[in-house]
Design a protein around this motif. Structure first.
Motif, PDB file in Angstrom:
ATOM      1  N   ALA A 274       0.837  -1.205   0.000  1.00  0.00           N
ATOM      2  CA  ALA A 274       0.000   0.000   0.000  1.00  0.00           C
ATOM      3  C   ALA A 274       0.868   1.249   0.000  1.00  0.00           C
ATOM      4  N   ARG A 275       0.403   2.248  -0.712  1.00  0.00           N
ATOM      5  CA  ARG A 275       0.995   3.593  -0.677  1.00  0.00           C
ATOM      6  C   ARG A 275      -0.140   4.552  -0.319  1.00  0.00           C
ATOM      7  N   PRO A 276      -0.415   4.726   0.973  1.00  0.00           N
ATOM      8  CA  PRO A 276      -1.674   5.373   1.407  1.00  0.00           C
ATOM      9  C   PRO A 276      -1.818   6.831   1.007  1.00  0.00           C
ATOM     10  N   TRP A 277      -0.726   7.562   0.840  1.00  0.00           N
ATOM     11  CA  TRP A 277      -0.838   8.993   0.517  1.00  0.00           C
ATOM     12  C   TRP A 277      -0.345   9.279  -0.897  1.00  0.00           C
ATOM     13  N   GLN A 278      -0.530   8.309  -1.765  1.00  0.00           N
ATOM     14  CA  GLN A 278      -0.026   8.424  -3.127  1.00  0.00           C
ATOM     15  C   GLN A 278      -0.700   9.563  -3.893  1.00  0.00           C
ATOM     16  N   LYS A 279       0.108  10.365  -4.570  1.00  0.00           N
ATOM     17  CA  LYS A 279      -0.393  11.380  -5.482  1.00  0.00           C
ATOM     18  C   LYS A 279      -0.224  10.873  -6.919  1.00  0.00           C
ATOM     19  N   TYR A 280      -1.024  11.433  -7.823  1.00  0.00           N
ATOM     20  CA  TYR A 280      -1.030  10.931  -9.197  1.00  0.00           C
ATOM     21  C   TYR A 280      -0.978  12.072 -10.201  1.00  0.00           C
TER      22      TYR A 280
ATOM     23  N   GLU B 164       6.261   9.881  -8.224  1.00  0.00           N
ATOM     24  CA  GLU B 164       7.324   9.163  -7.535  1.00  0.00           C
ATOM     25  C   GLU B 164       7.594   9.769  -6.162  1.00  0.00           C
ATOM     26  N   ASN B 165       7.692   8.906  -5.171  1.00  0.00           N
ATOM     27  CA  ASN B 165       8.056   9.272  -3.798  1.00  0.00           C
ATOM     28  C   ASN B 165       7.067  10.219  -3.128  1.00  0.00           C
ATOM     29  N   SER B 166       5.815  10.212  -3.585  1.00  0.00           N
ATOM     30  CA  SER B 166       4.812  11.058  -2.932  1.00  0.00           C
ATOM     31  C   SER B 166       4.190  10.368  -1.726  1.00  0.00           C
ATOM     32  N   SER B 167       4.494   9.092  -1.525  1.00  0.00           N
ATOM     33  CA  SER B 167       3.958   8.367  -0.369  1.00  0.00           C
ATOM     34  C   SER B 167       4.943   7.282   0.037  1.00  0.00           C
ATOM     35  N   PRO B 168       5.043   6.977   1.328  1.00  0.00           N
ATOM     36  CA  PRO B 168       5.804   5.793   1.739  1.00  0.00           C
ATOM     37  C   PRO B 168       5.129   4.535   1.194  1.00  0.00           C
ATOM     38  N   THR B 169       5.929   3.501   0.984  1.00  0.00           N
ATOM     39  CA  THR B 169       5.409   2.200   0.571  1.00  0.00           C
ATOM     40  C   THR B 169       5.410   1.265   1.768  1.00  0.00           C
ATOM     41  N   LEU B 170       4.233   0.730   2.089  1.00  0.00           N
ATOM     42  CA  LEU B 170       4.086  -0.184   3.215  1.00  0.00           C
ATOM     43  C   LEU B 170       3.819  -1.583   2.674  1.00  0.00           C
ATOM     44  N   HIS B 171       4.367  -2.588   3.343  1.00  0.00           N
ATOM     45  CA  HIS B 171       4.049  -3.948   2.928  1.00  0.00           C
ATOM     46  C   HIS B 171       3.821  -4.828   4.158  1.00  0.00           C
TER      47      HIS B 171
ATOM     48  N   GLY C 288       6.890  -3.896   6.752  1.00  0.00           N
ATOM     49  CA  GLY C 288       7.997  -2.999   6.446  1.00  0.00           C
ATOM     50  C   GLY C 288       7.528  -1.705   5.822  1.00  0.00           C
ATOM     51  N   ILE C 289       8.427  -0.749   5.775  1.00  0.00           N
ATOM     52  CA  ILE C 289       8.143   0.562   5.184  1.00  0.00           C
ATOM     53  C   ILE C 289       9.409   1.060   4.503  1.00  0.00           C
ATOM     54  N   LYS C 290       9.231   1.719   3.362  1.00  0.00           N
ATOM     55  CA  LYS C 290      10.358   2.379   2.704  1.00  0.00           C
ATOM     56  C   LYS C 290       9.864   3.681   2.097  1.00  0.00           C
ATOM     57  N   HIS C 291      10.759   4.664   2.065  1.00  0.00           N
ATOM     58  CA  HIS C 291      10.354   5.973   1.549  1.00  0.00           C
ATOM     59  C   HIS C 291      11.595   6.765   1.159  1.00  0.00           C
ATOM     60  N   GLN C 292      11.445   7.558   0.127  1.00  0.00           N
ATOM     61  CA  GLN C 292      12.497   8.477  -0.301  1.00  0.00           C
ATOM     62  C   GLN C 292      11.956   9.895  -0.229  1.00  0.00           C
ATOM     63  N   MET C 293      12.730  10.765   0.400  1.00  0.00           N
ATOM     64  CA  MET C 293      12.306  12.152   0.559  1.00  0.00           C
ATOM     65  C   MET C 293      13.370  13.077  -0.015  1.00  0.00           C
ATOM     66  N   ASN C 294      12.934  13.994  -0.855  1.00  0.00           N
ATOM     67  CA  ASN C 294      13.820  15.039  -1.342  1.00  0.00           C
ATOM     68  C   ASN C 294      13.762  16.205  -0.380  1.00  0.00           C
ATOM     69  N   ILE C 295      14.889  16.527   0.201  1.00  0.00           N
ATOM     70  CA  ILE C 295      14.947  17.610   1.184  1.00  0.00           C
ATOM     71  C   ILE C 295      15.528  18.823   0.476  1.00  0.00           C
ATOM     72  N   GLY C 296      14.642  19.547  -0.208  1.00  0.00           N
ATOM     73  CA  GLY C 296      15.077  20.676  -1.012  1.00  0.00           C
ATOM     74  C   GLY C 296      16.072  20.213  -2.056  1.00  0.00           C
ATOM     75  N   VAL C 297      17.042  21.080  -2.380  1.00  0.00           N
ATOM     76  CA  VAL C 297      18.135  20.641  -3.244  1.00  0.00           C
ATOM     77  C   VAL C 297      19.339  20.286  -2.398  1.00  0.00           C
TER      78      VAL C 297
END
Length: 872
Positions: free
Chosen positions: A668-674, A685-692, A715-724
């Motif tokens: 599941a990616r509960p907060w997924q944007k499209y 891409e990376n708009s929501s954490p991936t839960l399994h 488990g959970i995995k997520h990538q976050m862009n912290i500005g540049v």
């Protein structure tokens, strides 16, 4: 003869129409007579625009009537010229004078703030207003691109020159599109004509044309009008001038830390409107420099919109040096203003006007019940903070009213069926910017090359879609082929040559996939048979799979007798293992054989929720090394046995065991944007954490199955862009066997370890110095990974290093099980070397004590998450 006569009549008729069309043409120069390349010409009455070409020439066609043409060029005075257009083209040459920029005397105390900051604070506060100012618009966009290779590696120079390509040959492209926009994020583009020859090397400027500098980021870089801009930029007011009654501020933009993800150059801001007048900014993307120049014009007086774009791109890639130049003009604007934002209000900088801001704050109590729309059209004075708050509330309300609030963009892109069929007469009529002599010569040269290539492709397609034409029948066998056997049907087999592998259990092995596929609409049936021959075992094994997919769902059946790794995640591939075995006299791969039958199903409930189910019966066999063959023999080394070394396993494995395993994984990616593209929803891409959540059950007694266990993992995995400034990858997993009465080693929970100098796994979630099976467990575990990519750390403090696109990473991994204790590792890496590679230095610690360290080479983390696999 009839065809020639018809062609003549069509050409003559078009030429007559062309001759009768009215308009203006000429040359735009500076005060010294030098041509001004890419100067902007805009017709206020029609919203039509064009630019001069590189040689300063322009051409614009208009219906009969009176117009005012506005000639603009950065650094020069704008000229507004009234003209009358008749039935023919009239000559109008324009000379622009340099724009004197005045900086009013300001008493600057020591430590006082540069006046640019109050201008930028108000412009930044109003950026979201400008984003929402239009309800809709339509326009015509013309893009012309040209480029060439500036440098060709010596080894390839002769080959490319034989193909007609050299440093004097230009890539060329032209396109005309109708673009439409509806608030908040619906875009439609219809390409009505396109011409292209050559490779643009992914330098297209469409991200900038379709984007906006009023957004916090544009094309991966922080905009100078972002709410975070002051953390990334310094601003200086370099001057002020008047243009057509508007006051214009010239702002110098300097990044606090130059390199990828920031701009530098000049931004011109309209006084009181706090909108963009024009800009000239450059940025770096992966070591490639993009120079962006945009000219804006007031459309219907209230909305300043871009009417011309100029892009210069320079860079290097694998020894090739290249440069590309693009010109885009936007014309025939038809806009609809947002009635909710149709008020004239004044933006107050509370940092500069503290007393007025306090007075306004005290008088707001009676307006607390007013809606954002009522406040914005009230014509009152608003502080920056109030404006930002009102715009946030307004945008939040707009999003809540959408049918699909999770959709952040809806884009439609259509190419007309006749877009590629336009001839030179059409382009001569429609082209708003005349070609230069160099571009015209390149068109002719590349046209002849394109015709030659097309003829060769058509000849090849008439023969077959195989390699036999180039290498004979043997080419088909060794390099693979595919054949159409009917409508929507394909038969294929993969190449044998890249699938010749070695390991001590099989010796050399050879396999290929022989497949059949039938596809119609969104339904697909496939069948694949994979024979595999092991020369040391002198044994033929194989597997077969049948699958049926419909939409996002899939159902399949697999059966066979085949070689497998104990770790189903395959941390070491057969390709790299071949090299390790034969050239370094080491063996890390651990294999077993199984007869199996597996049913599987993938169910996609929504784009962000899926379920994978499988049921497998298997008979597993232990295998032993069959050969000692090496190509480089080390006296102090020998192959390790095929027995996996694990702290929990002990010293024995059953020669044969049977297993029946059920498996279910919910993702599941509960907060997924499209984003919606041509009606298809695509996840951002990376708009929501991936839960399994995974559950496995070993069932005893079914067809002799010995397995008896229950296993649960989350488990959970997520990538976050912290500005540049950086990117953070996080991953955490935990699991336990609820019961483990009988767990085959293949059913243990294994981890992605590594014992090679080449790491092929993702940067987050893999253990760089952990042996492949040492921590494998049938109890419980917990693991976590953190991988942070810095924009500037040690080596990247040097501007030259950052300009090469190199990044620096720090990472940490931890894994703990009851039997094995806790393993830690910490590392540092240089990433994106030559855009493909990363080099890591890693130290490992076992139960609080130092274990070892190593230097590893991997694939750049930006390439498919750092994964790399060859022919597995």
């Amino acid at each position: 003869m009839k065809l020639i006569w018809t062609t003549f009549l069509l050409t003559f008729s078009t030429a007559v129409l062309f001759a009768q069309s009215g308009g203006l043409s000429g040359k735009v120069t500076g005060p010294d007579g030098a041509p001004l390349s890419y100067a902007s010409i805009f017709v206020q009455e029609t919203g039509t625009g064009t630019t001069t070409n590189e040689e300063g020439y322009y051409e614009i066609r208009l219906p009969k009537g009176s117009y005012q043409l506005v000639f603009q060029f950065l650094g020069y005075k704008t000229v507004a010229k009234p003209v009358v257009v008749g039935n023919r083209m009239e000559l109008l040459n324009i000379s622009l004078q340099e724009q004197p920029v005045q900086l009013e005397a300001v008493d600057v105390m020591e430590g006082a703030e540069n006046p640019a900051y109050t201008i930028m604070r108000r412009a930044i506060a109003k950026a979201s207003y400008h984003r929402q100012q239009l309800d809709a618009y339509s326009a015509e966009v013309y893009i012309k691109g040209s480029g060439r290779l500036k440098k060709i590696p010596g080894l390839l120079r002769g080959t490319l020159e034989k193909e007609g390509l050299d440093t004097a040959t230009a890539f060329t492209s032209e396109s005309v599109s109708i673009v439409e926009y509806e608030r908040p994020a619906t875009f439609r583009e219809r390409v009505i004509s396109v011409y292209t020859n050559g490779d643009d090397r992914s330098t297209s400027p469409t991200n900038y044309i379709n984007g906006s500098f009023y957004e916090p980021e544009i094309s991966g870089a922080v905009s100078p009008l972002s709410p975070r801009a002051f953390a990334y930029y310094r601003f200086d007011l370099e001057g002020f001038f008047m243009d057509r009654g508007y006051g214009i501020n010239k702002i110098k933009v300097t990044p606090r830390s130059a390199g990828d993800g920031t701009f530098e150059g000049y931004l011109y801001i309209v006084e009181d409107w706090w909108s963009i007048y024009s800009l000239n900014l450059s940025t770096l993307q992966q070591g490639i420099r993009f120079q962006v120049e945009q000219i804006y014009a007031p459309i219907e007086e209230k909305a300043w919109l871009p009417v011309s774009h100029q892009f210069n791109v320079e860079g290097r890639f694998l020894g090739f040096g290249f440069e590309y130049r693009y010109l885009a003009t936007v014309s025939n604007y038809d806009i609809t203003l947002n009635p909710d934002l149709d008020g004239d209000f004044t933006v107050i900088d509370e940092k500069l006007n503290k007393e007025l801001a306090e007075q306004l704050k005290g008088s707001r109590k009676q307006e607390e019940t007013a809606t954002p729309e009522e406040r914005l059209i009230g014509g009152e004075e608003l502080t920056r903070k109030e404006l930002r708050k009102l715009m946030r509330e307004y945008e939040r309300q707009e999003q809540q009213e959408q049918d699909e609030p999770e959709v952040v963009e809806n884009r439609e892109y259509i190419i007309d069926s006749t877009a590629y069929e336009k001839d030179s007469v059409y382009w001569a009529t429609i082209r708003p910017v005349p070609l230069t002599e160099i571009e015209a010569r390149s068109y002719e040269k590349l046209d002849s090359l394109a015709k030659k290539e097309k003829a060769e492709e058509e000849a090849d397609s008439l023969a077959s879609n195989s390699n036999s034409g180039k290498f004979g029948f043997l080419g088909d066998i060794l390099l693979g082929s595919s054949y159409k056997v009917g409508e929507n049907q394909l038969v294929s087999h993969t190449a044998l040559l890249p699938r010749l592998y070695f390991n001590p259990v099989e010796g050399f092995s050879l396999h290929t996939d022989i497949g059949y596929a039938y596809k119609k609409d969104d339904r697909r049936f496939s069948a694949i048979v994979t024979p595999r021959y092991a020369f040391a075992r002198q044994k033929l094994t194989g597997k077969a799979a049948i699958g049926y997919s419909y939409g996002d769902h899939y159902t399949g059946v697999d059966v066979g007798r085949y070689i497998h790794r104990y770790n189903g995640d395959r941390p070491i591939g057969f390709f790299f293992n071949t090299y390790v075995n034969l050239f370094t006299d080491r063996n890390f791969i651990r294999l077993y054989e199984k007869d199996y039958l597996r049913l599987s199903h993938h169910q996609q409930f929504r784009e962000n929720l899926s379920l994978d189910l499988s049921a497998e019966w298997a008979n597993r066999y232990q295998l032993y090394n069959q050969t000692r063959q090496v190509w480089i023999d080390f006296d102090d080394r020998t192959y390790a046995s095929n027995f996996p070394v694990s702290r929990e396993l002990g010293n024995s494995l059953p020669e044969e065991e049977r297993a029946f395993i059920l498996r279910a994984t919910l993702t599941a990616r509960p907060w997924q944007k499209y984003k919606i593209y041509n009606g298809e929803r695509e996840p951002v891409e990376n708009s929501s954490p991936t839960l399994h959540l995974t559950y496995r059950q070993g069932l005893e007694g079914i067809e002799g199955s010995q397995t008896d266990f229950s296993y649960l993992e989350m488990g959970i995995k997520h990538q976050m862009n912290i500005g540049v400034r950086g990117r953070l990858d996080l991953r955490a997993e935990a699991g336990l066997f609820l019961n483990n009465d009988y767990v085959g080693f293949a059913d243990y929970r294994h981890f992605t370890g590594n014992q090679l100098t080449l790491t092929t796994a993702t940067p987050a979630g893999s253990y760089r110095r952990l042996p492949y099976y040492e921590f494998s467990t049938m109890d419980r575990f917990a693991g976590a990974s953190a991988h942070y990519q810095f924009r500037k750390l040690l080596a990247t403090q040097l501007l030259e290093v950052r300009l090469m696109g190199i990044k620096e990473n720090l990472f940490a991994n931890v894994l703990t099980t009851p039997a094995s204790g806790t393993y830690y590792e910490f590392g540092y890496s240089l990433d994106n070397i030559l855009r493909f590679f990363r080099v890591e230095v890693v130290a490992g610690f076992d139960n609080g004590g130092y274990r070892d360290w190593g230097i590893l080479v991997g694939i750049a983390s930006g390439i498919s998450g750092g994964t790399f696999s060859i022919g597995d």
